[in-house]
Design a protein around this motif. Structure first.
Motif, mmCIF file in Angstrom:
data_model
loop_
_atom_site.group_PDB
_atom_site.id
_atom_site.type_symbol
_atom_site.label_atom_id
_atom_site.label_comp_id
_atom_site.label_asym_id
_atom_site.label_seq_id
_atom_site.Cartn_x
_atom_site.Cartn_y
_atom_site.Cartn_z
ATOM 1 N N MET A 19 1.022 -1.032 0.035
ATOM 2 C CA MET A 19 -0.026 0.005 0.020
ATOM 3 C C MET A 19 0.822 1.237 0.091
ATOM 4 S SD MET A 19 -3.279 0.747 2.662
ATOM 5 C CE MET A 19 -4.356 -0.478 1.748
ATOM 6 N N SER A 20 0.791 1.977 -0.836
ATOM 7 C CA SER A 20 1.553 3.257 -1.053
ATOM 8 C C SER A 20 1.156 4.533 -0.619
ATOM 9 C CB SER A 20 1.850 3.519 -2.589
ATOM 10 O OG SER A 20 0.685 3.745 -3.316
ATOM 11 N N SER A 21 -0.019 4.631 -0.047
ATOM 12 C CA SER A 21 -0.792 5.849 0.164
ATOM 13 C C SER A 21 -1.348 5.844 1.576
ATOM 14 C CB SER A 21 -1.322 6.831 -0.648
ATOM 15 O OG SER A 21 -1.969 7.809 -0.122
ATOM 16 N N PRO A 22 -1.322 6.660 2.672
ATOM 17 C CA PRO A 22 -2.225 6.527 3.765
ATOM 18 C C PRO A 22 -3.847 6.582 3.236
ATOM 19 C CG PRO A 22 -0.866 8.507 3.996
ATOM 20 C CD PRO A 22 -0.267 7.674 2.714
ATOM 21 N N THR A 23 -3.801 7.427 2.109
ATOM 22 C CA THR A 23 -5.300 7.879 1.656
ATOM 23 C C THR A 23 -6.130 6.460 1.382
ATOM 24 O OG1 THR A 23 -4.307 9.872 0.421
ATOM 25 C CG2 THR A 23 -6.537 8.996 -0.394
ATOM 26 N N ALA A 24 -5.576 5.411 0.816
ATOM 27 C CA ALA A 24 -6.134 4.137 0.679
ATOM 28 C C ALA A 24 -6.704 3.601 2.236
ATOM 29 C CB ALA A 24 -5.304 3.247 0.127
ATOM 30 N N ILE A 25 -6.135 3.800 3.165
ATOM 31 C CA ILE A 25 -6.495 3.364 4.504
ATOM 32 C C ILE A 25 -7.762 4.159 4.930
ATOM 33 C CG2 ILE A 25 -5.730 2.950 6.907
ATOM 34 C CD1 ILE A 25 -3.058 2.323 5.989
ATOM 35 N N VAL A 26 -7.516 5.486 4.718
ATOM 36 C CA VAL A 26 -8.491 6.654 5.217
ATOM 37 C C VAL A 26 -9.744 6.403 4.286
ATOM 38 C CG1 VAL A 26 -8.955 9.204 5.104
ATOM 39 C CG2 VAL A 26 -6.787 8.199 5.940
ATOM 40 N N ASP A 27 -9.361 6.072 3.110
ATOM 41 C CA ASP A 27 -10.725 5.981 2.308
ATOM 42 C C ASP A 27 -11.513 4.472 2.757
ATOM 43 O OD1 ASP A 27 -10.292 8.131 0.937
ATOM 44 O OD2 ASP A 27 -9.442 7.136 -0.875
ATOM 45 N N ALA A 28 -10.718 3.488 2.899
ATOM 46 C CA ALA A 28 -11.528 2.293 3.508
ATOM 47 C C ALA A 28 -12.055 2.515 4.765
ATOM 48 C CB ALA A 28 -10.306 1.127 3.791
ATOM 49 N N LEU A 29 -11.773 3.438 5.643
ATOM 50 C CA LEU A 29 -12.209 3.659 7.002
ATOM 51 C C LEU A 29 -13.711 4.369 6.733
ATOM 52 C CD1 LEU A 29 -9.227 4.624 9.333
ATOM 53 C CD2 LEU A 29 -10.823 2.811 9.576
ATOM 54 N N ASP A 30 -13.397 5.648 5.848
ATOM 55 C CA ASP A 30 -14.700 6.202 5.388
ATOM 56 C C ASP A 30 -15.687 5.202 4.861
ATOM 57 O OD1 ASP A 30 -15.959 8.798 5.131
ATOM 58 O OD2 ASP A 30 -15.641 8.510 2.955
ATOM 59 N N ARG A 31 -15.611 4.495 3.806
ATOM 60 C CA ARG A 31 -16.404 3.685 3.197
ATOM 61 C C ARG A 31 -17.102 2.714 4.158
ATOM 62 N NH1 ARG A 31 -12.339 3.132 -0.536
ATOM 63 N NH2 ARG A 31 -11.609 1.123 0.140
ATOM 64 N N ALA A 32 -16.199 2.344 5.380
ATOM 65 C CA ALA A 32 -17.024 1.602 6.419
ATOM 66 C C ALA A 32 -17.771 2.209 7.147
ATOM 67 C CB ALA A 32 -15.881 0.607 6.838
ATOM 68 N N GLY A 33 -17.709 3.514 7.276
ATOM 69 C CA GLY A 33 -18.474 4.181 8.134
ATOM 70 C C GLY A 33 -17.920 4.682 9.366
ATOM 71 N N TYR A 34 -16.516 4.643 9.456
ATOM 72 C CA TYR A 34 -15.626 4.682 10.819
ATOM 73 C C TYR A 34 -15.385 6.321 10.848
ATOM 74 C CZ TYR A 34 -15.645 -0.173 11.945
ATOM 75 O OH TYR A 34 -15.997 -1.351 12.184
ATOM 76 N N ARG A 35 -15.437 6.818 11.861
ATOM 77 C CA ARG A 35 -14.792 8.193 12.219
ATOM 78 C C ARG A 35 -13.369 8.191 11.986
ATOM 79 N NH1 ARG A 35 -14.324 11.145 16.892
ATOM 80 N NH2 ARG A 35 -13.804 9.318 18.199
ATOM 81 N N MET A 36 -12.993 9.511 11.161
ATOM 82 C CA MET A 36 -11.615 9.654 11.022
ATOM 83 C C MET A 36 -11.219 10.696 12.293
ATOM 84 S SD MET A 36 -9.080 9.183 9.474
ATOM 85 C CE MET A 36 -9.967 7.629 8.700
ATOM 86 N N THR A 37 -10.382 9.825 12.949
ATOM 87 C CA THR A 37 -9.489 10.694 14.042
ATOM 88 C C THR A 37 -8.123 10.892 13.824
ATOM 89 O OG1 THR A 37 -8.855 8.467 15.212
ATOM 90 C CG2 THR A 37 -11.171 9.283 15.806
ATOM 91 N N GLU A 38 -7.510 11.846 14.431
ATOM 92 C CA GLU A 38 -6.222 12.136 14.073
ATOM 93 C C GLU A 38 -5.483 10.932 14.540
ATOM 94 O OE1 GLU A 38 -3.205 13.644 12.299
ATOM 95 O OE2 GLU A 38 -5.275 14.429 12.285
ATOM 96 N N PRO A 39 -5.654 10.212 15.583
ATOM 97 C CA PRO A 39 -4.693 8.933 15.895
ATOM 98 C C PRO A 39 -4.820 7.801 14.419
ATOM 99 C CG PRO A 39 -5.716 9.603 17.735
ATOM 100 C CD PRO A 39 -6.404 10.207 16.791
ATOM 101 N N ARG A 40 -6.003 7.705 14.111
ATOM 102 C CA ARG A 40 -6.233 6.815 12.760
ATOM 103 C C ARG A 40 -5.432 7.474 11.423
ATOM 104 N NH1 ARG A 40 -12.570 5.683 13.926
ATOM 105 N NH2 ARG A 40 -12.175 3.891 15.420
ATOM 106 N N ARG A 41 -5.510 8.693 11.595
ATOM 107 C CA ARG A 41 -4.688 9.078 10.226
ATOM 108 C C ARG A 41 -3.171 9.072 10.391
ATOM 109 N NH1 ARG A 41 -8.028 12.437 7.059
ATOM 110 N NH2 ARG A 41 -9.593 13.433 8.042
ATOM 111 N N SER A 42 -2.800 9.349 11.598
ATOM 112 C CA SER A 42 -1.332 9.193 12.067
ATOM 113 C C SER A 42 -0.906 7.693 11.687
ATOM 114 C CB SER A 42 -1.098 9.640 13.252
ATOM 115 O OG SER A 42 -1.310 10.986 13.341
ATOM 116 N N LEU A 43 -1.797 6.714 12.256
ATOM 117 C CA LEU A 43 -1.281 5.352 12.235
ATOM 118 C C LEU A 43 -1.362 4.878 10.677
ATOM 119 C CD1 LEU A 43 -3.095 3.810 15.306
ATOM 120 C CD2 LEU A 43 -0.511 3.972 14.779
ATOM 121 N N ALA A 44 -2.430 5.386 9.921
ATOM 122 C CA ALA A 44 -2.380 5.085 8.311
ATOM 123 C C ALA A 44 -1.211 5.370 7.898
ATOM 124 C CB ALA A 44 -3.605 5.842 7.797
ATOM 125 N N ALA A 45 -0.645 6.624 8.172
ATOM 126 C CA ALA A 45 0.736 7.069 7.743
ATOM 127 C C ALA A 45 1.864 6.334 7.843
ATOM 128 C CB ALA A 45 0.829 8.771 8.071
#
Length: 148
Positions: A1-27
């Motif tokens: 996986m080359s970009s944190p965007t794919a993880i963020v998008d997967a969380l969004d599609r699944a209906g999960y709230r995007m928190t700063e810790p989740r963004r950081s862990l995606a990166a």
């Protein structure tokens, strides 16, 4: 996986709230070279984002595994590791030396699964295949070491 965007998008599609810790862990996940353990991610988080605790890392990995944004690998030594991946069905080949991981497609496994289901009477709901070996770079390094 080359970009944190794919993880963020997967969380969004699944209906999960995007928190700063989740963004950081995606990166942090996308920065990993090859597979990584939960402990590796905890260490990386503490080094760069000290506010992210161990429990947050473990909960986020469980969540990401559940939505297919990371996949857990069962290593030959009995430990577990993770790899960021696209949320489509695939398998992995993992270098036993450097941890490099490559996604591979079905490779004919569907027909094997159908045969197993027919022979056993089981309804197979899911399957997973992990292949372990030595990647081309590590093989080349072995060859260079032998030549010395």
């Amino acid at each position: 996986m080359s970009s944190p965007t794919a993880i963020v998008d997967a969380l969004d599609r699944a209906g999960y709230r995007m928190t700063e810790p989740r963004r950081s862990l995606a990166a942090l996940i996308t920065e990993q070279d090859g597979h990584f353990t939960a402990a590796d991610l905890v260490t990386a988080a503490q080094a760069t984002r000290p506010a992210i605790g161990r429990a947050t890392v473990f909960r986020t990995l469980d969540l990401l595994e559940g939505i297919g944004a990371v996949e857990r690998l069962d290593l030959p030594n009995g430990e577990h590791a993770y790899v960021g991946c696209e949320p489509a069905h695939h398998h992995h080949v993992v270098c036993s030396r450097c941890g490099r991981t490559s996604e591979i497609d079905d490779a004919g496994l569907r027909s094997v699964v159908r045969d197993v289901a027919r022979e056993t009477g089981f309804r197979v709901d899911d399957h997973r295949l992990e292949l372990f070996g030595v990647c081309p770079d590590c093989q080349a390094a072995e060859g260079r070491a032998r030549c010395r």
